[in-house]
Design a protein around this motif. Sequence first.
Motif, PDB file in Angstrom:
ATOM      1  N   LYS A 177      39.754 172.812  53.482  1.00 28.63           N
ATOM      2  CA  LYS A 177      39.892 173.789  52.746  1.00 28.63           C
ATOM      3  C   LYS A 177      38.772 174.839  52.870  1.00 28.63           C
ATOM      4  O   LYS A 177      37.729 174.372  53.019  1.00 28.63           O
ATOM      5  CB  LYS A 177      40.387 173.246  51.137  1.00 28.63           C
ATOM      6  N   ILE A 178      39.068 175.895  52.407  1.00 27.96           N
ATOM      7  CA  ILE A 178      38.309 177.167  52.216  1.00 27.96           C
ATOM      8  C   ILE A 178      36.925 176.523  51.350  1.00 27.96           C
ATOM      9  O   ILE A 178      35.908 176.787  51.870  1.00 27.96           O
ATOM     10  CB  ILE A 178      38.824 178.338  51.750  1.00 27.96           C
ATOM     11  N   GLU A 179      37.157 175.971  50.359  1.00 28.47           N
ATOM     12  CA  GLU A 179      36.312 175.339  49.243  1.00 28.47           C
ATOM     13  C   GLU A 179      35.343 174.323  49.868  1.00 28.47           C
ATOM     14  O   GLU A 179      34.367 173.984  49.522  1.00 28.47           O
ATOM     15  CB  GLU A 179      36.753 175.006  48.281  1.00 28.47           C
ATOM     16  N   ASP A 180      35.622 173.961  51.215  1.00 25.05           N
ATOM     17  CA  ASP A 180      34.623 172.824  51.957  1.00 25.05           C
ATOM     18  C   ASP A 180      33.558 173.417  52.485  1.00 25.05           C
ATOM     19  O   ASP A 180      32.698 172.924  53.136  1.00 25.05           O
ATOM     20  CB  ASP A 180      35.674 171.902  52.821  1.00 25.05           C
ATOM     21  N   GLN A 211      26.106 174.098  59.281  1.00 18.67           N
ATOM     22  CA  GLN A 211      26.769 174.703  58.439  1.00 18.67           C
ATOM     23  C   GLN A 211      28.425 174.627  58.629  1.00 18.67           C
ATOM     24  O   GLN A 211      28.680 174.364  60.295  1.00 18.67           O
ATOM     25  CB  GLN A 211      26.521 176.571  58.708  1.00 18.67           C
ATOM     26  N   VAL A 212      29.375 174.369  57.985  1.00 20.64           N
ATOM     27  CA  VAL A 212      30.671 174.480  58.143  1.00 20.64           C
ATOM     28  C   VAL A 212      31.470 175.542  57.355  1.00 20.64           C
ATOM     29  O   VAL A 212      31.087 175.632  56.128  1.00 20.64           O
ATOM     30  CB  VAL A 212      31.137 172.997  57.366  1.00 20.64           C
ATOM     31  N   THR A 213      32.143 176.317  58.047  1.00 23.36           N
ATOM     32  CA  THR A 213      32.588 177.268  57.550  1.00 23.36           C
ATOM     33  C   THR A 213      34.097 177.242  57.602  1.00 23.36           C
ATOM     34  O   THR A 213      34.750 177.088  58.712  1.00 23.36           O
ATOM     35  CB  THR A 213      32.342 178.553  58.044  1.00 23.36           C
ATOM     36  N   VAL A 214      34.953 177.205  56.637  1.00 27.21           N
ATOM     37  CA  VAL A 214      36.461 177.091  56.619  1.00 27.21           C
ATOM     38  C   VAL A 214      36.908 178.383  56.395  1.00 27.21           C
ATOM     39  O   VAL A 214      36.860 179.070  55.031  1.00 27.21           O
ATOM     40  CB  VAL A 214      37.005 175.920  55.711  1.00 27.21           C
ATOM     41  N   SER A 215      37.966 178.881  57.216  1.00 25.42           N
ATOM     42  CA  SER A 215      38.722 180.363  56.797  1.00 25.42           C
ATOM     43  C   SER A 215      40.141 180.204  56.795  1.00 25.42           C
ATOM     44  O   SER A 215      40.759 179.010  57.202  1.00 25.42           O
ATOM     45  CB  SER A 215      38.271 181.366  57.854  1.00 25.42           C
ATOM     46  N   SER A 216      40.741 180.962  56.257  1.00 26.67           N
ATOM     47  CA  SER A 216      42.037 181.103  55.981  1.00 26.67           C
ATOM     48  C   SER A 216      42.948 181.595  57.091  1.00 26.67           C
ATOM     49  O   SER A 216      42.098 182.253  57.977  1.00 26.67           O
ATOM     50  CB  SER A 216      42.567 182.046  54.690  1.00 26.67           C
ATOM     51  N   ALA A 245      41.617 176.866  58.020  1.00 21.40           N
ATOM     52  CA  ALA A 245      42.158 175.784  56.938  1.00 21.40           C
ATOM     53  C   ALA A 245      43.050 175.037  57.420  1.00 21.40           C
ATOM     54  O   ALA A 245      43.858 175.294  58.243  1.00 21.40           O
ATOM     55  CB  ALA A 245      42.610 176.572  55.544  1.00 21.40           C
ATOM     56  N   GLY A 246      42.950 173.583  57.141  1.00 22.93           N
ATOM     57  CA  GLY A 246      43.718 172.578  57.532  1.00 22.93           C
ATOM     58  C   GLY A 246      43.374 171.808  58.912  1.00 22.93           C
ATOM     59  O   GLY A 246      43.901 170.879  59.321  1.00 22.93           O
ATOM     60  N   GLY A 247      42.338 172.299  59.352  1.00 21.76           N
ATOM     61  CA  GLY A 247      41.622 171.935  60.838  1.00 21.76           C
ATOM     62  C   GLY A 247      40.728 170.985  60.326  1.00 21.76           C
ATOM     63  O   GLY A 247      40.464 170.276  59.202  1.00 21.76           O
ATOM     64  N   SER A 248      40.196 170.300  61.324  1.00 20.22           N
ATOM     65  CA  SER A 248      39.185 169.109  61.277  1.00 20.22           C
ATOM     66  C   SER A 248      37.955 169.297  62.104  1.00 20.22           C
ATOM     67  O   SER A 248      37.778 170.117  63.033  1.00 20.22           O
ATOM     68  CB  SER A 248      39.859 167.821  61.875  1.00 20.22           C
ATOM     69  N   LEU A 249      36.961 168.820  61.541  1.00 18.76           N
ATOM     70  CA  LEU A 249      35.697 168.774  62.234  1.00 18.76           C
ATOM     71  C   LEU A 249      34.978 167.368  62.186  1.00 18.76           C
ATOM     72  O   LEU A 249      35.297 166.598  60.928  1.00 18.76           O
ATOM     73  CB  LEU A 249      34.553 169.475  61.470  1.00 18.76           C
ATOM     74  N   LYS A 250      34.247 166.930  62.922  1.00 19.42           N
ATOM     75  CA  LYS A 250      33.313 165.443  63.081  1.00 19.42           C
ATOM     76  C   LYS A 250      31.978 165.907  62.833  1.00 19.42           C
ATOM     77  O   LYS A 250      31.538 166.478  63.786  1.00 19.42           O
ATOM     78  CB  LYS A 250      33.765 164.767  63.934  1.00 19.42           C
ATOM     79  N   LEU A 251      31.084 165.620  61.725  1.00 20.61           N
ATOM     80  CA  LEU A 251      29.672 165.709  62.020  1.00 20.61           C
ATOM     81  C   LEU A 251      29.115 164.485  62.360  1.00 20.61           C
ATOM     82  O   LEU A 251      29.563 163.459  61.979  1.00 20.61           O
ATOM     83  CB  LEU A 251      29.346 166.144  60.315  1.00 20.61           C
ATOM     84  N   SER A 252      28.065 164.802  63.009  1.00 18.87           N
ATOM     85  CA  SER A 252      27.110 163.493  63.374  1.00 18.87           C
ATOM     86  C   SER A 252      25.756 163.662  62.782  1.00 18.87           C
ATOM     87  O   SER A 252      25.299 164.714  62.638  1.00 18.87           O
ATOM     88  CB  SER A 252      27.026 163.335  64.752  1.00 18.87           C
ATOM     89  N   CYS A 253      25.083 162.589  62.499  1.00 18.33           N
ATOM     90  CA  CYS A 253      23.651 162.359  62.013  1.00 18.33           C
ATOM     91  C   CYS A 253      22.914 161.459  62.584  1.00 18.33           C
ATOM     92  O   CYS A 253      23.377 160.285  62.512  1.00 18.33           O
ATOM     93  CB  CYS A 253      23.590 162.207  60.581  1.00 18.33           C
ATOM     94  N   VAL A 254      22.175 161.978  63.744  1.00 14.99           N
ATOM     95  CA  VAL A 254      21.379 160.846  64.433  1.00 14.99           C
ATOM     96  C   VAL A 254      20.211 160.435  63.930  1.00 14.99           C
ATOM     97  O   VAL A 254      19.383 161.464  63.419  1.00 14.99           O
ATOM     98  CB  VAL A 254      21.154 161.499  66.005  1.00 14.99           C
ATOM     99  N   ALA A 288      27.083 174.587  48.899  1.00 10.29           N
ATOM    100  CA  ALA A 288      27.598 176.032  48.976  1.00 10.29           C
ATOM    101  C   ALA A 288      26.740 176.976  48.429  1.00 10.29           C
ATOM    102  O   ALA A 288      26.021 176.680  47.482  1.00 10.29           O
ATOM    103  CB  ALA A 288      28.918 175.908  48.366  1.00 10.29           C
ATOM    104  N   PRO A 289      26.608 178.167  48.905  1.00 11.46           N
ATOM    105  CA  PRO A 289      26.011 179.372  48.438  1.00 11.46           C
ATOM    106  C   PRO A 289      26.105 179.490  46.872  1.00 11.46           C
ATOM    107  O   PRO A 289      27.168 179.567  46.267  1.00 11.46           O
ATOM    108  CB  PRO A 289      26.545 180.442  48.964  1.00 11.46           C
ATOM    109  N   GLY A 290      24.986 179.362  46.211  1.00 10.92           N
ATOM    110  CA  GLY A 290      24.952 179.597  44.848  1.00 10.92           C
ATOM    111  C   GLY A 290      25.152 178.384  44.025  1.00 10.92           C
ATOM    112  O   GLY A 290      25.319 178.641  42.718  1.00 10.92           O
TER     113      GLY A 290
END
Length: 120
Positions: free
Chosen positions: A85-88, A115-120, A13-22, A39-41
């Motif tokens: 955030k975790i909810e992302d 898949q993007v997983t955000v943990s505490s 949590a608080g970190g960053s990611l950059k997704l790409s779509c080619v 998200a699941p469900g």
Amino acid sequence: VQLVESGGGSVQAGGSLKLSCVVSGYIPNNCRMGWFRQAPGKERDVVSDISSDGTISYPLSVKGRFSVSRDYAKNTLYLQMNSLKIEDTAVYFCAAQTSFCRTPLAYDTWGQGTQVTVSS
């Protein structure tokens, strides 16, 4: 036309990611593209959208934290995600409307998701 996402992963949590779509194939520059997540469900929700006239929109849940961009020369759509955030946590999908692009229609082409997983 095919869309291939990459860049997902696990981050604190608080970190960053950059997704790409080619984009493989041709999508006119005025065609609408966007990012969604599921998200699941839960339902698949829009995360960002670039309309045919270049207008960019975000839902309140990600506004100010996520930024979408499109490199037409590289045929690539990006999603920069900051202050995660975790909810992302979700599978993120790239989508495009590939025809009749002067008229906003439903997205007709989707990537396989990353898949993007955000943990505490």
